[in-house]
Motif scaffolding. Sequence first.
Motif, PDB file in Angstrom:
ATOM      1  N   VAL A   1      74.507   1.074  24.829  1.00  9.49           N
ATOM      2  CA  VAL A   1      75.531   1.113  23.786  1.00  9.49           C
ATOM      3  C   VAL A   1      74.857   1.387  22.449  1.00  9.49           C
ATOM      4  CG1 VAL A   1      77.166  -0.278  22.436  1.00  9.49           C
ATOM      5  CG2 VAL A   1      77.231  -0.364  24.938  1.00  9.49           C
ATOM      6  N   LEU A   2      75.396   2.362  21.723  1.00  7.93           N
ATOM      7  CA  LEU A   2      74.998   2.574  20.326  1.00  7.93           C
ATOM      8  C   LEU A   2      76.070   1.908  19.488  1.00  7.93           C
ATOM      9  CD1 LEU A   2      74.153   6.419  20.314  1.00  7.93           C
ATOM     10  CD2 LEU A   2      72.721   4.520  21.075  1.00  7.93           C
ATOM     11  N   LEU A   3      75.717   0.840  18.808  1.00  7.45           N
ATOM     12  CA  LEU A   3      76.696   0.061  18.057  1.00  7.45           C
ATOM     13  C   LEU A   3      76.401   0.218  16.569  1.00  7.45           C
ATOM     14  CD1 LEU A   3      78.939  -2.125  17.976  1.00  7.45           C
ATOM     15  CD2 LEU A   3      77.133  -3.845  18.211  1.00  7.45           C
TER      16      LEU A   3
ATOM     17  N   ARG B   1      73.559   6.527  30.470  1.00  8.64           N
ATOM     18  CA  ARG B   1      74.968   6.609  30.079  1.00  8.64           C
ATOM     19  C   ARG B   1      75.069   6.044  28.668  1.00  8.64           C
ATOM     20  NH1 ARG B   1      79.253   2.761  31.196  1.00  8.64           N
ATOM     21  NH2 ARG B   1      81.209   3.820  30.648  1.00  8.64           N
ATOM     22  N   VAL B   2      75.646   6.806  27.756  1.00 13.23           N
ATOM     23  CA  VAL B   2      75.687   6.406  26.350  1.00 13.23           C
ATOM     24  C   VAL B   2      77.116   6.114  25.930  1.00 13.23           C
ATOM     25  CG1 VAL B   2      75.214   7.120  23.961  1.00 13.23           C
ATOM     26  CG2 VAL B   2      73.650   7.801  25.811  1.00 13.23           C
ATOM     27  N   VAL B   3      77.370   4.859  25.549  1.00 19.88           N
ATOM     28  CA  VAL B   3      78.663   4.476  24.996  1.00 19.88           C
ATOM     29  C   VAL B   3      78.460   4.217  23.502  1.00 19.88           C
ATOM     30  CG1 VAL B   3      80.552   2.792  25.055  1.00 19.88           C
ATOM     31  CG2 VAL B   3      79.356   3.427  27.183  1.00 19.88           C
ATOM     32  N   THR B   4      79.142   5.001  22.683  1.00 21.41           N
ATOM     33  CA  THR B   4      79.008   4.835  21.238  1.00 21.41           C
ATOM     34  C   THR B   4      80.176   4.007  20.714  1.00 21.41           C
ATOM     35  OG1 THR B   4      77.850   6.940  21.061  1.00 21.41           O
ATOM     36  CG2 THR B   4      78.863   6.088  19.045  1.00 21.41           C
ATOM     37  N   ILE B   5      79.861   2.881  20.108  1.00 20.78           N
ATOM     38  CA  ILE B   5      80.880   2.064  19.457  1.00 20.78           C
ATOM     39  C   ILE B   5      80.595   2.127  17.961  1.00 20.78           C
ATOM     40  CG2 ILE B   5      81.941  -0.217  19.260  1.00 20.78           C
ATOM     41  CD1 ILE B   5      80.949  -0.870  22.072  1.00 20.78           C
ATOM     42  N   ALA B   6      81.471   2.827  17.240  1.00 19.54           N
ATOM     43  CA  ALA B   6      81.222   3.085  15.825  1.00 19.54           C
ATOM     44  C   ALA B   6      82.290   2.397  14.990  1.00 19.54           C
ATOM     45  CB  ALA B   6      81.212   4.589  15.560  1.00 19.54           C
ATOM     46  N   SER B   7      81.831   1.529  14.104  1.00 21.79           N
ATOM     47  CA  SER B   7      82.750   0.736  13.290  1.00 21.79           C
ATOM     48  C   SER B   7      82.759   1.252  11.850  1.00 21.79           C
ATOM     49  CB  SER B   7      82.283  -0.728  13.361  1.00 21.79           C
ATOM     50  OG  SER B   7      82.724  -1.459  12.249  1.00 21.79           O
TER      51      SER B   7
END
Lengths: 247, 304
Positions: free
Chosen positions: A106-108, A130-136
């Motif tokens: 995860v890229l947070l 596997r890359v899950v991007t969580i961008a706030s």
Amino acid sequence: MKLVECSVTHNLRVRPEYHILGLECGELGSIEPGQFITVSVDSVEMVLRRPFSIYRVFENRGVIEIFFKVVGKGTKALSELKEGMAVSVLGPLGKGFPLYEGVTAVLLSRGVGLASLALLGDKLKGLKSRVVTIASFKGRDADLASDNEYVKSFSDEVIVLYDEDRSSDVENVRYLLNKVKPDVVYTCGSKRLVRLLKELPYEAYVAWEERMGCAVGACRSCAVRTVAGYKLTCYDGPVFNVRDLIL
Amino acid sequence: MELDLSVEIAGLKLKNPVMNASGTYDPLRYESLVDPNLLGAVVLKSLTLNPREGNPPPRIVEVACGIVNSIGIQNEGVEEFIKVKVPLLRKFKEATFIASVAGLTPNEFAEVVEALEGVDIFKAYEINTSCPNLEKGGVNCALDERCIQQVTKAVRGKTNKPVIVKLAPDVTDIVAIAKVAVDAGADALTIANTYRALVVDLKSRKPILHNVTGGLSGPAIKPITLRLVYEVVKALDVPVIASGGITSANDALEYLLVGAKAVQIGTMNFVRHDIMIKIIEGIKKFMVDEGIKDIKEFIGTLRT
């Protein structure tokens, strides 16, 4: 690490206060995701060089990009640079993120902290992770991820969170991370998110930010408190295991 | 034209008058950018008897034409330094190293010098008096004539190598305090350190530095420190190393013109990491342009 005069290849205003600056630096040497450069603004009125993560690398053209928000005089001056102008660049500096093959990562990010994680996402994708991007972001007008083709190119999933609908609340981030159950989390841009990651069982790294002087580990300005005493953000970091940091 | 850039400070021969200010340059960390063998001297980071972890961050903030810092003399302690760092520095065979000594009591300065006496790579000591004196409730030693005297005497009693006392600039009478140091046995003076300063944030209504106050350095201070050097060289017969806001060869030359025997580059090492080499080249160019064969012929030739 090299000190080079680079020439501005492009300066894109991607949102009212956000810029992507392209710099033709020739051969800087190999660049690890998470490493940074410093850029000189004018050297007398604004003495200190500004540190920026390397957002993107175009190896074949010898061009790198930095992605920044205009927050003060230095970034304002950089936002006004025109194509062909010369800029002094020092880099690549510091130690980058550890890379893993075939994992779920995860890229947070918070805000323009996304800039410190993009090159990492790109590399991880190449390593069959596997890359899950969580961008706030604060609001939709500051959303740097939803229509970002580069971020989409390496992300298997992009989740965008905002303050205005409270989706960026720490409890929601906790819920999302627990749903993904990542092997590793990488973060940048928020101390609140670092605190959250210290509570969760996932391996996690942060690209830390601190006011810097020399940026090469000599002046000891950019200290950060760790379990092993003060470390230097520029030299021992900027990447730290979140569990080593004392906030 | 054969140029002679060498200078001599209290018997210490330097190949040129350009060195760094303590704490602003590390020959190992700058290795790919600066060859320390080419510098007049290399002043190491200040050492205390015991390790010091330094101040909590933020430790540095930029202001107009300068920076304000409060590092807190973070260092590994003299023993660890001798064991770990000195062997690494030995590869710079042509470099002239000056140790920087700090302490929280006059006696601690002497103990640090005593520990360093057997280390052959150090050719001189610079005494960093800008430390809180614990025997006097933490008063900055550099601002206190009595403390300067005690520290200088204590160090002088431990070594025959040149003792360079580094003074604070923001004192009422720089000549008076310089005279105290010289009378107590200082062979040379470094003029000066940073200026005490404060930077605050309007929104949070807090100081920006964790330590509240810090030391101002950078181009902002150059004309002020230039005046201090002028006062001291006029009044006293002691070699002066100038340190304050040098950004270019011309700045360095101005200090030499006024009478400094050598100069230190500080803040600018963070900005243009190869600046010291550039300044040496710039001094050479000036000498060629002005027909000066020996830099010593130029030093102290200010016409007033």
